[in-house]
Write an enzyme that holds these catalytic residues in place. Sequence first.
Site, PDB file in Angstrom:
ATOM      1  N   LYS A 113      19.484 -24.806  40.312  1.00 49.98           N
ATOM      2  CA  LYS A 113      19.693 -23.361  40.287  1.00 49.98           C
ATOM      3  C   LYS A 113      18.463 -22.726  40.923  1.00 49.98           C
ATOM      4  O   LYS A 113      17.485 -23.418  41.198  1.00 49.98           O
ATOM      5  CB  LYS A 113      19.850 -22.848  38.848  1.00 49.98           C
ATOM      6  CG  LYS A 113      18.753 -23.369  37.900  1.00 49.98           C
ATOM      7  CD  LYS A 113      18.918 -22.836  36.476  1.00 49.98           C
ATOM      8  CE  LYS A 113      19.938 -23.576  35.649  1.00 49.98           C
ATOM      9  NZ  LYS A 113      21.001 -22.727  35.154  1.00 49.98           N
ATOM     10  N   ARG A 114      18.513 -21.413  41.174  1.00 48.93           N
ATOM     11  CA  ARG A 114      17.320 -20.749  41.694  1.00 48.93           C
ATOM     12  C   ARG A 114      16.129 -21.022  40.786  1.00 48.93           C
ATOM     13  O   ARG A 114      16.272 -21.162  39.570  1.00 48.93           O
ATOM     14  CB  ARG A 114      17.558 -19.235  41.798  1.00 48.93           C
ATOM     15  CG  ARG A 114      18.418 -18.837  42.974  1.00 48.93           C
ATOM     16  CD  ARG A 114      17.772 -19.227  44.295  1.00 48.93           C
ATOM     17  NE  ARG A 114      16.686 -18.346  44.624  1.00 48.93           N
ATOM     18  CZ  ARG A 114      16.695 -17.452  45.607  1.00 48.93           C
ATOM     19  NH1 ARG A 114      17.739 -17.357  46.403  1.00 48.93           N
ATOM     20  NH2 ARG A 114      15.670 -16.686  45.833  1.00 48.93           N
ATOM     21  N   LYS A 143      14.482 -19.023  33.915  1.00 52.60           N
ATOM     22  CA  LYS A 143      15.380 -20.181  33.852  1.00 52.60           C
ATOM     23  C   LYS A 143      14.654 -21.430  33.326  1.00 52.60           C
ATOM     24  O   LYS A 143      15.274 -22.431  33.002  1.00 52.60           O
ATOM     25  CB  LYS A 143      15.988 -20.455  35.229  1.00 52.60           C
ATOM     26  CG  LYS A 143      16.909 -19.326  35.713  1.00 52.60           C
ATOM     27  CD  LYS A 143      17.448 -19.602  37.113  1.00 52.60           C
ATOM     28  CE  LYS A 143      18.170 -18.431  37.738  1.00 52.60           C
ATOM     29  NZ  LYS A 143      19.574 -18.298  37.287  1.00 52.60           N
ATOM     30  N   THR A 185      26.867 -19.945  36.067  1.00 50.81           N
ATOM     31  CA  THR A 185      28.160 -20.490  36.463  1.00 50.81           C
ATOM     32  C   THR A 185      28.002 -21.981  36.752  1.00 50.81           C
ATOM     33  O   THR A 185      28.974 -22.735  36.666  1.00 50.81           O
ATOM     34  CB  THR A 185      28.724 -19.777  37.707  1.00 50.81           C
ATOM     35  OG1 THR A 185      27.679 -19.622  38.664  1.00 50.81           O
ATOM     36  CG2 THR A 185      29.289 -18.418  37.343  1.00 50.81           C
ATOM     37  N   LYS A 214      30.356 -25.564  36.132  1.00 52.30           N
ATOM     38  CA  LYS A 214      30.620 -26.615  37.123  1.00 52.30           C
ATOM     39  C   LYS A 214      30.251 -27.988  36.568  1.00 52.30           C
ATOM     40  O   LYS A 214      30.985 -28.970  36.746  1.00 52.30           O
ATOM     41  CB  LYS A 214      29.842 -26.325  38.421  1.00 52.30           C
ATOM     42  CG  LYS A 214      30.312 -25.046  39.105  1.00 52.30           C
ATOM     43  CD  LYS A 214      29.335 -24.505  40.149  1.00 52.30           C
ATOM     44  CE  LYS A 214      29.672 -23.057  40.474  1.00 52.30           C
ATOM     45  NZ  LYS A 214      28.618 -22.360  41.232  1.00 52.30           N
TER      46      LYS A 214
HETATM   47  C1  26W Z   1      17.322  -6.576  43.665  1.00 43.28           C
HETATM   48  C2  26W Z   1      17.373  -7.979  44.030  1.00 43.28           C
HETATM   49  C3  26W Z   1      18.426  -8.744  43.369  1.00 43.28           C
HETATM   50  C4  26W Z   1      19.069  -9.725  44.067  1.00 43.28           C
HETATM   51  C5  26W Z   1      20.049 -10.453  43.482  1.00 43.28           C
HETATM   52  C6  26W Z   1      18.778  -8.473  42.069  1.00 43.28           C
HETATM   53  C7  26W Z   1      19.764  -9.197  41.481  1.00 43.28           C
HETATM   54  C8  26W Z   1      20.409 -10.183  42.179  1.00 43.28           C
HETATM   55  C9  26W Z   1      21.537 -10.944  41.566  1.00 43.28           C
HETATM   56  C10 26W Z   1      22.242 -10.095  40.557  1.00 43.28           C
HETATM   57  C11 26W Z   1      21.101 -12.215  40.984  1.00 43.28           C
HETATM   58  C12 26W Z   1      22.247 -13.045  40.534  1.00 43.28           C
HETATM   59  O1  26W Z   1      22.787 -13.818  41.273  1.00 43.28           O
HETATM   60  N1  26W Z   1      22.599 -12.929  39.242  1.00 43.28           N
HETATM   61  C13 26W Z   1      23.443 -13.920  38.630  1.00 43.28           C
HETATM   62  O2  26W Z   1      24.798 -13.545  38.699  1.00 43.28           O
HETATM   63  C14 26W Z   1      25.629 -14.598  38.233  1.00 43.28           C
HETATM   64  C15 26W Z   1      27.052 -14.191  38.441  1.00 43.28           C
HETATM   65  O3  26W Z   1      27.427 -13.214  37.542  1.00 43.28           O
HETATM   66  C16 26W Z   1      25.312 -14.929  36.791  1.00 43.28           C
HETATM   67  O4  26W Z   1      26.062 -16.041  36.418  1.00 43.28           O
HETATM   68  C17 26W Z   1      23.829 -15.225  36.615  1.00 43.28           C
HETATM   69  O5  26W Z   1      23.524 -15.372  35.239  1.00 43.28           O
HETATM   70  C18 26W Z   1      23.006 -14.124  37.206  1.00 43.28           C
HETATM   71  O6  26W Z   1      21.623 -14.441  37.174  1.00 43.28           O
END
Ligand code: 26W
Length: 871
Positions: A586-587, A592, A694, A698
């Site tokens: 994951k990232r 995390k 998610t 998986k």
């Molecule tokens: C402002 C920069 C930025 C960029 C990306 C803020 C927030 C994000 C995303 C919301 C990050 C992201 O991918 N969040 C993830 O979304 C998934 C789908 O709903 C969740 O399963 C993850 O828990 C959540 O971290």
Amino acid sequence: MNTQGKSTTNGHNFSGDYPNKPELQQQDCPVTVQVEDDRTGMTVETLHRAFADNLYYIQGKNELTATAYDYYMALSYTVRDRLLHRWIASNTAYMTQGAKQVCYLSAEFLLGRQLGKNLLNLGIYDQAKQVVTESGLDFDALLEVEPEPGLGNGGLGRLAACFLDSLATLEIPAMGYGIRYEFGIFDQDIKDGCQVERPDKWLRFGNPWEIRHPELTVEVCYGGTTEAYEDEDGEYRKRWKPSRKVLGTPYDVPIPGYNNNTVSTLRLWRASANVDFDFQVFDSGDYSGAVADKISSENISKVLYPNDNTEQGKQLRLEQQYFFVSCSLKDIIHRHLSHRGKTLETLVDSAAIQLNDTHPAIAVAELMRLLVDEHRLGWNQAWRITRNCLAYTNHTLLMEALERWPVPLFERLLPRHLEIIYEINSRFIDEVQRFDPEDEGRVGRMSLIEEGTPKYVRMAHLACVGCHTVNGVAALHTELLKSQVLHEFNEMWPEKFQNKTNGITPRRWLLLSNPELTNLVTEKIGDGWATDLERMRQLEGYVDDPEFRSRWQAIKDANKRQLAERILKTNDEDIDPTSLYDVQVKRIHEYKRQLLNILHVIGLYNRIKANPQTNILPRTFIFAGKAAPGYYMAKLVIRLINAVGKVVNRDRQVAGRIKVVFVPGYSVSLGQQIYPAADLSEQISTAGKEASGTGNMKFALNGALTIGTLDGANVEIRDLVGPENFFLFGLTTPEVGQLKYHGYNSYRYYEDNTELRQVIDRIAGGEFSEGDTELFKPIVDSLLYHDEYMLMADYQAYSDTQQKVSQAYRDRDGWIRMAILNSVRVGHFSSDRTIREYCRDIWSVKPVPITLDSYSPDKTRLNAKKVMGRS
Ligand code: 26W
């Protein structure tokens, strides 16, 4: 891998060479020659012809001159033809029926490779494999030629892609709207243990999965000023005099449903310079200014911002957001109004517009501007339409990830939108005061504008006010949204808030990535389960069947061997396929807690060093994930993981009992290889921080057990698979809050816990940095003196629970039993279920089935006069 149990023509009758060509009757002709159309036929024979034909006439190659890339293109065009047929039928049906469509606005779509998925969804995966193999080529290698379209960072972008797959599979008219980034998420190399970023030139060789539509180009404005004027009817109005205009051209990507004829559209916008507009600058003699403008216009869709869950507040990012939102809304309105008799009052009958996080939240102001300024509607009517059409999904609880834009930047870039936001805010504030006249602080806390120097526009508040629903992405996350992050909005509008627990598409995450397990499931419960994933529960009866268990085990073992081969190639590290694969992919982010995982590895290492004879279950710790390039601590964690790997993997005393590998370049494709091979899934975020996750779904679907906290969707996964089949540890969300509230002192754990102290001392002492005690000092200091994410508080519970994992794994039968139960009980997390809930509770959209028989184009002669229901 034909799991569809249908004829390979997908129900279409291809008895003639064109669908509408009069069929030869048996009695007229003694021999019936059946030849399929080379562009639509689905038999192996026809696919062979089309593959060869495309190689020749599109790539201009034959077997002597073709490269792997040529074969990939030839097969892709073969698939594309078959998609086009259904795509046109779908678009025609939606247009003629004026069906309501879901418009999913997202700054990210992390699609993964297209060829294999499209073959699968069309029902010709096995046929294509046969064609390629009979042509003397390696099918899997051919699929791997495709560069991955990495147009997203992580969970949110991948969720958007899973949703598109489910929408098409459920025959819901839908359109994804986003940005065609020229550079997607960077490629990751690991050099000397450090992350090195390389640009992702995914379009270098062209992209067979898109069709450019220059005729649908729209104009997007930026900057300038606004002025008041009186219109012909004597109405007071505002006009925007922009200083810069950019063009947006759509590139459409076909999204086929599984086992049906629906093909929906992902419309990605590309920015280019507005030549007419720039000519004015040319005329005024500023040549280099005009060239600079051209370059800066094209920059808008140049690169995906690689930040995940951190705000950066860069101007170009706001330009990107407004760019794709403005293009998409204009497109939606245009398509609505092109139907005879339709007015903007009924826009909601055409479009349910979903905002994927706040990245497209400027849509609230832009839709108001289009309705009020451009289409001359009254404010109240425009506001009603806007609210009825828009809905907002929140994906994060981290305060630093809530988007805010400095007002001065906003004013410079989107002056008219700022005025509109002020107007929305002033009406909203009146409502807040009426709702709660007592609490004087409330207005300031809820306002769309955060006071200070500078002021900020709060995008989550704008989305809350301008949308008819707000949803979280897991039960716990939604509760926390309602009780914490947005609790005052929930008090005012409780009916707005909903939960929609995330899901994943079983097509990519099981059928495509784990074909052997797919075959086993189909053998036992028949076809149809891939679109009705809860049916996997029918396999529960087999958990005590030794034959079934050993086949399950054999499949897992084979997947583990395959991953071992891949890791040997990428990491030059031999891993033991009989060891427990303990995986965290994951990232990389502090919340995390990859760091907690590696602390435990060091704990095991210490145990071996203290007693080389100690009986430790052989484990391979597998990590993968990208860190935002500017995220110092995340990158340092990558360094630590690699540094620990270097020491542990080479230590003779360890004798292969534990290994640590960091696989570079985590991506959708790499995920597809990793999930099916995992034994243990690490979902160890600090409780209350991960919105859903998610990856957790998986892993479970592919038969890995989870070690996890009560965070995000882990809570619901555990409920469904049964607590006895889940390794739970750690503080709960309320406990995290309590501990913070009473003054959290992480140093105390260092003093009180010997095991933990020895782990940290080993890092601090330079054991993993060739004696350098400075390198990892920021990590050590963060743990000892700050520990925002409470790793120290959770360490012992984690380590103890890992002991239980080892014990459980030694009982092979017991473990497989648990693995099977995990897999067969997580059908609830199919994104089909999630999408059904959105359709019912948020979008009010119904399926529109696509049949190919009612759609029979005359491909021998066009008749453009026969136009359908359009003005
Ligand atoms: C402002 C920069 C930025 C960029 C990306 C803020 C927030 C994000 C995303 C919301 C990050 C992201 O991918 N969040 C993830 O979304 C998934 C789908 O709903 C969740 O399963 C993850 O828990 C959540 O971290």
